[in-house]
Scaffold this motif. Structure first.
Motif, PDB file in Angstrom:
ATOM      1  N   ASP A  87      37.094  50.017  44.384  1.00 22.82           N
ATOM      2  CA  ASP A  87      38.019  50.962  43.762  1.00 22.82           C
ATOM      3  C   ASP A  87      37.903  50.873  42.241  1.00 22.82           C
ATOM      4  O   ASP A  87      37.077  50.118  41.713  1.00 22.82           O
ATOM      5  N   ARG A  88      38.720  51.623  41.541  1.00 27.09           N
ATOM      6  CA  ARG A  88      38.645  51.680  40.074  1.00 27.09           C
ATOM      7  C   ARG A  88      38.905  50.332  39.411  1.00 27.09           C
ATOM      8  O   ARG A  88      38.404  50.045  38.337  1.00 27.09           O
ATOM      9  N   CYS A  90      37.961  47.538  40.652  1.00 28.21           N
ATOM     10  CA  CYS A  90      36.892  46.660  41.156  1.00 28.21           C
ATOM     11  C   CYS A  90      37.355  45.732  42.270  1.00 28.21           C
ATOM     12  O   CYS A  90      36.780  44.664  42.499  1.00 28.21           O
ATOM     13  N   ASP A 136      38.744  45.692  36.597  1.00 26.95           N
ATOM     14  CA  ASP A 136      38.123  46.899  36.023  1.00 26.95           C
ATOM     15  C   ASP A 136      36.735  46.668  35.430  1.00 26.95           C
ATOM     16  O   ASP A 136      36.194  47.566  34.811  1.00 26.95           O
TER      17      ASP A 136
END
Length: 144
Positions: A87-88, A90, A136
């Protein structure tokens, strides 16, 4: 995203052969190791409740969270990985046959790395193909 390509290439179709827990987790996928500060599952809360009510040694366990997590990881052994997702932030989600999943989070406090995939089972400062040092942020070892 190159990191996701590497994770797919190395993990999809493989399975957890063994695992180790100490200060962090190491999941052995045969030729590759996934080292992580934490492992999460949607089943933890239910299992922790059951252990608290039915397993007397759970009451005196030093690291109670690891008891349920170890049970959950053991239940995923030898189940084929069907896909992985980043996901965004990480967080790495590993999907297994029979619709189960493990999440490797990227936001553990008081550590200087979150998770990595490598060939040695060592922390990412010593070896990594793909690593998440901070939420991230994902790093691909271009040399490896």
């Amino acid at each position: 995203m190159k990191a996701l390509e590497i994770l797919n290439d190395k993990l999809v179709g493989s399975f957890i052969c063994s695992f180790h827990i100490g200060d962090n987790w190491t999941l052995d996928f045969g030729d590759y190791y996934l080292c992580a500060q934490n492992v999460l599952s949607p089943d933890e809360e239910v299992l922790n409740g059951w252990l608290c009510a039915h397993y007397r040694s759970f009451e005196t366990a030093v690291d109670k969270d690891s008891v349920a997590k170890s049970t959950i990881v053991a239940a995923h052994m030898r189940k084929e990985v069907t896909s992985v997702m980043l996901d965004r932030a990480c967080n790495l989600t590993i999907y297994f046959e029979n619709d189960s999943e493990l999440v490797i989070p990227s936001n553990e406090d008081i550590v200087d790395w979150q998770w990595c995939l490598n060939e040695t089972g060592k922390d990412p400062y010593l070896d990594y193909l793909v690593a998440c040092f901070w939420e991230d942020e994902i790093t691909v070892n271009e040399v490896g």
